[in-house]
Design a protein around this motif. Structure first.
Motif, PDB file in Angstrom:
ATOM      1  N   ASP A  78     -22.071  -0.998  -9.587  1.00 17.54           N
ATOM      2  CA  ASP A  78     -21.512  -1.139 -11.060  1.00 17.54           C
ATOM      3  C   ASP A  78     -21.398  -0.125 -11.821  1.00 17.54           C
ATOM      4  N   GLY A  79     -20.084   0.175 -12.278  1.00 20.58           N
ATOM      5  CA  GLY A  79     -19.714   1.252 -13.136  1.00 20.58           C
ATOM      6  C   GLY A  79     -20.582   1.136 -14.375  1.00 20.58           C
ATOM      7  N   ILE A  80     -21.181   2.362 -14.950  1.00 20.85           N
ATOM      8  CA  ILE A  80     -21.911   2.641 -16.116  1.00 20.85           C
ATOM      9  C   ILE A  80     -21.434   3.678 -16.937  1.00 20.85           C
ATOM     10  N   ILE A  81     -21.116   3.328 -18.214  1.00 28.01           N
ATOM     11  CA  ILE A  81     -20.792   4.090 -19.209  1.00 28.01           C
ATOM     12  C   ILE A  81     -21.907   4.151 -20.179  1.00 28.01           C
ATOM     13  N   SER A  82     -22.197   5.685 -20.326  1.00 29.90           N
ATOM     14  CA  SER A  82     -23.292   5.850 -21.402  1.00 29.90           C
ATOM     15  C   SER A  82     -22.537   6.368 -22.681  1.00 29.90           C
ATOM     16  N   ILE A  83     -23.128   5.562 -23.736  1.00 27.57           N
ATOM     17  CA  ILE A  83     -22.594   6.057 -25.218  1.00 27.57           C
ATOM     18  C   ILE A  83     -24.016   6.341 -26.127  1.00 27.57           C
ATOM     19  N   ASN A  84     -23.697   7.418 -26.880  1.00 34.24           N
ATOM     20  CA  ASN A  84     -24.807   7.850 -27.723  1.00 34.24           C
ATOM     21  C   ASN A  84     -24.699   6.903 -29.272  1.00 34.24           C
ATOM     22  N   SER A  85     -25.680   7.303 -30.076  1.00 37.96           N
ATOM     23  CA  SER A  85     -25.660   6.449 -31.216  1.00 37.96           C
ATOM     24  C   SER A  85     -24.515   6.744 -32.251  1.00 37.96           C
ATOM     25  N   GLU A  86     -23.763   8.014 -31.754  1.00 39.82           N
ATOM     26  CA  GLU A  86     -22.572   8.330 -32.631  1.00 39.82           C
ATOM     27  C   GLU A  86     -21.351   7.555 -31.825  1.00 39.82           C
ATOM     28  N   HIS A  87     -21.602   6.960 -30.970  1.00 42.62           N
ATOM     29  CA  HIS A  87     -20.339   6.297 -30.467  1.00 42.62           C
ATOM     30  C   HIS A  87     -19.592   6.981 -29.492  1.00 42.62           C
ATOM     31  N   ILE A  88     -20.150   7.960 -29.086  1.00 41.14           N
ATOM     32  CA  ILE A  88     -19.403   9.185 -28.020  1.00 41.14           C
ATOM     33  C   ILE A  88     -19.770   8.724 -26.929  1.00 41.14           C
TER      34      ILE A  88
END
Length: 810
Positions: free
Chosen positions: A267-277
């Motif tokens: 599965d494709g996984i995109i990691s995003i931080n708390s700043e929505h980056i």
């Protein structure tokens, strides 16, 4: 004042003990280095101080245990203040050294600077400690310098090895770590004893005594306490570092598992931080989404939105807003892949929660394009025929049920047609299933063309059976027009395998609500009408009616009763006499079966023989007739009756039964009848398969059984059959006899049959003689064997015996 030189010696046990302390302290430092390096914040400072104390106390304890190894010939005291100062110097030097090397990246210059400071600290601690002795000490310059060099080398070794063991994998290699501790301990011990080797001791009375002096035996206690404290701190540090090591190993293992799961996940996984980056993609995300990580990393998550279908943009924003508040969401979406294809995705938004606070998000995407297509395909196949693409039985039943619900109480009608293809089996058997499938596809297209513009559901129910639901046809007139159109269109030739093939259709029609108020009734009644068409010659249509229903109901009841009739012994044989016209002599009898129905009385074979053939009982019934006829004729022979044959009709199914000759031979043996007195009547239709028929007839003839060709002239007449097959007798059909007195054609045909039989040396018999005129014409044509109501109707066995056989006895 006279100076007296003091010569010292060494206690080897204390020397060894000092070496052990140096090695143990070195090993403990190597253990603590990893813990210090991985600590953060306040814990880093505390672990650094703890490590410095353990290392400093270890070096100091080694030094003063080495001092105790010295044996002086006079009592020696030690300055306590200087001893404390040496301890402090050792701890400070250790603190500086550890601070330098526990960083992950240490340059060579920084390492040399740290080693120099540590060597200076060790040397200062050593020589300050030496000053604590209440003796005058002078040093050999060579040994002094050599000790400093050794201290530097030991420092380089100690700090270098400490930094070396900060690596994840090598940190776990205890054998290497212990060897390194031996090397470090040896260097520290060699520096100490090199410095002591260059020391010269003199007793000096001019030296003022210190404020706080400690005797050598008390120093031993003090050093022992210090060593024990060092040992305790070392053991505590060793325990703590091992726990930290296990925790670190577990953490590393967990990180490896997570990294493997992240990198290898399908599965494709995109990691995003708390700043929505966006902080990263895994390889699967790049593959599924068709984009590169470097193009989107460190950009807002909104930058990826354009690849999704435009209609879902607001929906996707809402999903992300909700997951950013801590909600786990599952939903479906789609993207425009760079290949130009639309990819269907199953999405999961999983917030990263730390102590209840959302620290970021994972957006997980799975490519479900093929899965969705397969699901849609399976759903289609669940309700459609795979070959023709038409709705299948399940969908037709559902649509029909929905239509009934919709029209209930409305007063409107609609039409259900059931259609079966005539002669489809011929195409399937002769050309094969591939061409049979092609034919069904062409036929389906024709039906759809016939009903173009009609609100209709056309369904393939299975095989060559189709059903049609005409939702807006309200009357018989419109149904007739459509049925005629379908029959005409389907009757046109089909081009298959470079040849033209013709088929016809039989259509049964039922109208809601007149012919049924539910799906089962409508389909059953349309089926009944369709089978009625087949009975009447096919290639037509028929509406269901109450009269038809009554006939079919009666037929169904007859089928049920017929199945039980053999067990109940409700059948009996009637015998119709056969005579020689000129001599008025009984020459044989024909066995004819009758059903003695318990309620309806004696039933003619015309009523039940066709039913028996359809339901597969004709073979059992025929076997019973054959056995009973042979038994009865043998009984008459035994009772002194005339030695005449009995004629028994064989059905087509019975004729083609495997081992027919064997079964008949067995019946003859069981009943005791001689084969010469059994005559089997067959029809011309049974000889269509000439090769098989010839083989069967030859087997029967070889047993001594006579063969009679029944209904001659009405079937597939071929003179070659008379030459090919072992036929003993021709039986002229009653249809030629009926009008023989008034029809010259029939008279000519009968005369020709008689003449031909006689020339072929075959017997000939005419059936159905009912008048004297018919008899006279036959006798005039040289036909001497006759059968019919003119002489006798078929009679039960008892009546035949009393009427004809009794006369012969007399």
């Amino acid at each position: 004042m006279e100076i007296e030189h003091i010569h010292n010696s060494y206690d080897q046990i204390f020397v060894f003990f000092s070496f052990v302390i140096a090695v143990f302290a070195s090993y403990n430092v190597l253990n603590l280095a990893k813990t210090i390096s991985s600590s953060r914040g306040k814990s880093y400072g505390l672990w650094l101080l703890y490590g410095a104390v353990v290392m400093g106390m270890g070096i100091w304890s080694m030094h003063f245990v080495g001092m105790l190894a010295n044996h002086f010939p006079i009592p020696v005291s030690y300055n306590f203040e200087i001893i404390i100062a040496s301890v402090i110097v050792a701890i400070v030097a250790s603190f500086i050294a550890l601070y330098i090397v526990v960083h992950k990246n240490v340059s060579r210059r920084r390492l040399l600077a740290g080693a120099s400071l540590f060597a200076l600290g060790i040397s200062a601690m050593h020589y300050i400690g030496m000053e604590a002795v209440e003796l005058k000490i002078t040093y050999d310059p060579l040994f002094f310098i050599l000790s400093i060099v050794i201290a530097f080398a030991a420092s380089i070794t100690a700090l270098g090895l400490t930094f070396y063991f900060l690596g994840d994998q090598k940190y776990l290699e205890r054998g290497k770590k212990f060897g390194s501790a031996l090397l470090m301990g040896t260097g520290i011990a060699v520096m100490h004893y090199t410095g002591m080797a260059g020391a010269h001791y003199e007793e000096s009375l001019e030296r003022e005594p210190a404020v706080m002096m400690i005797q050598q035996e008390w120093l031993a206690y003090f050093i022992t306490i210090g060593s024990l404290l060092t040992l305790a701190l070392s053991l505590l540090g060793l325990y703590i570092t091992r726990r930290f090591a296990r925790q670190e190993m577990a953490k590393q293992e967990s990180e490896k598992w997570y990294k493997s799961l992240y990198e290898s996940n399908q599965d494709g996984i995109i990691s995003i931080n708390s700043e929505h980056i966006i902080i990263g993609f895994n390889p699967a995300a790049e593959k599924i989404l068709g984009i590169k990580e470097e193009s989107y990393k460190s950009k807002p998550i909104s930058s990826i939105l354009p690849i999704f279908v435009f209609a879902q943009h607001e929906y996707l924003k809402e999903m992300y807003r909700r997951s950013s508040k801590g909600e786990i969401l599952r939903y479906e979406s789609a993207i425009h892949h760079h290949s130009g294809e639309q990819i269907d995705l199953s999405m999961v938004n999983a917030p990263v929660l730390v102590d209840g606070t959302v620290m970021g998000n994972y957006i997980i995407a799975r490519d479900v394009t093929e899965e969705k297509r397969t699901k849609e395909r399976n759903h289609f196949l669940a309700f459609h025929d795979e070959l023709t693409g038409l709705p299948n039985r399940r969908m037709f039943n559902q649509d029909l049920s929905d239509m009934i619900i919709e029209q209930q109480g409305s007063g409107n009608s609609f039409v259900v047609m059931v259609m079966d293809m005539d002669r489809f089996k011929v195409i399937n058997d002769s050309l094969g299933h591939a061409y049979g499938d092609l034919f069904l596809q062409q036929m389906s297209k024709r039906i759809k063309q016939c009903l173009a513009g009609e609100n209709a559901v056309i369904s393939r129910m299975g095989g060559d059976e189709f059903a049609i639901l005409l939702k807006e046809v309200r009357n018989e007139e419109k149904a007739v027009l459509l049925a005629e159109r379908i029959i005409k269109e389907l009757g046109l030739p089909y081009q298959l395998k470079d040849n033209e093939y013709y088929v016809t259709a039989s259509i049964g029609i039922a109208i809601y609500p007149h012919h049924g108020v539910n799906a089962v009734q409508l389909q059953r009644n349309a089926d009944m009408a369709m089978y009625e068409v087949k009975k009447q010659g096919k290639n037509n249509f028929h509406f269901f009616s109450n009269e038809l229903n009554a006939q079919i109901t009666e037929r169904v009841e007859l089928e049920g009763e017929l199945r039980k009739s053999i067990e109940r012994e409700e059948f009996e044989l009637y015998y119709q006499p056969q005579f020689h016209a000129g001599e008025a002599k009984l020459i044989g009898v024909e066995a004819l079966v009758r059903w003695n129905h318990p309620e309806k009385g004696i039933l003619s074979p015309a009523l039940f023989i066709p039913v028996a053939e359809e339901i597969g009982l004709i073979t059992s019934l025929g076997t019973w007739v054959l056995r009973e006829a042979c038994r009865q004729m043998h009984k008459w022979h035994e009772e002194g009756g005339p030695l005449i044959p009995v004629s028994v009709n064989l059905s087509s199914q019975q004729f083609y039964q495997p081992q027919l000759a064997r079964d008949i031979k067995k019946i003859l043996e069981e009943t005791g009848l001689q084969p010469a007195y059994l005559e089997l009547e067959i029809t011309e239709s049974m000889m269509m398969d000439a090769e098989t028929s010839s083989e069967i007839l030859k087997e029967l003839s070889s047993l001594g059984i006579r063969i009679s060709l029944d209904d001659f002239g009405t079937g597939y007449s071929s003179l070659s059959y008379l030459k090919m097959f072992p036929i003993n007798k021709l039986k002229i059909d009653r249809s030629f006899i009926q009008d023989i007195a008034v029809s010259d054609n029939d008279k000519a045909i009968v005369a020709s049959i008689i003449s031909m039989a006689q020339h072929l040396k075959m017997d000939v018999i005419a059936e159905g003689i009912e008048t004297k005129d018919q008899l006279d014409i036959l006798v005039a044509s040289n036909c001497s064997e006759i059968q019919g109501y003119y002489f006798s109707r078929p009679l039960p066995a008892g009546e035949l015996a009393s009427t004809f056989l009794a006369l012969l006895h007399k």
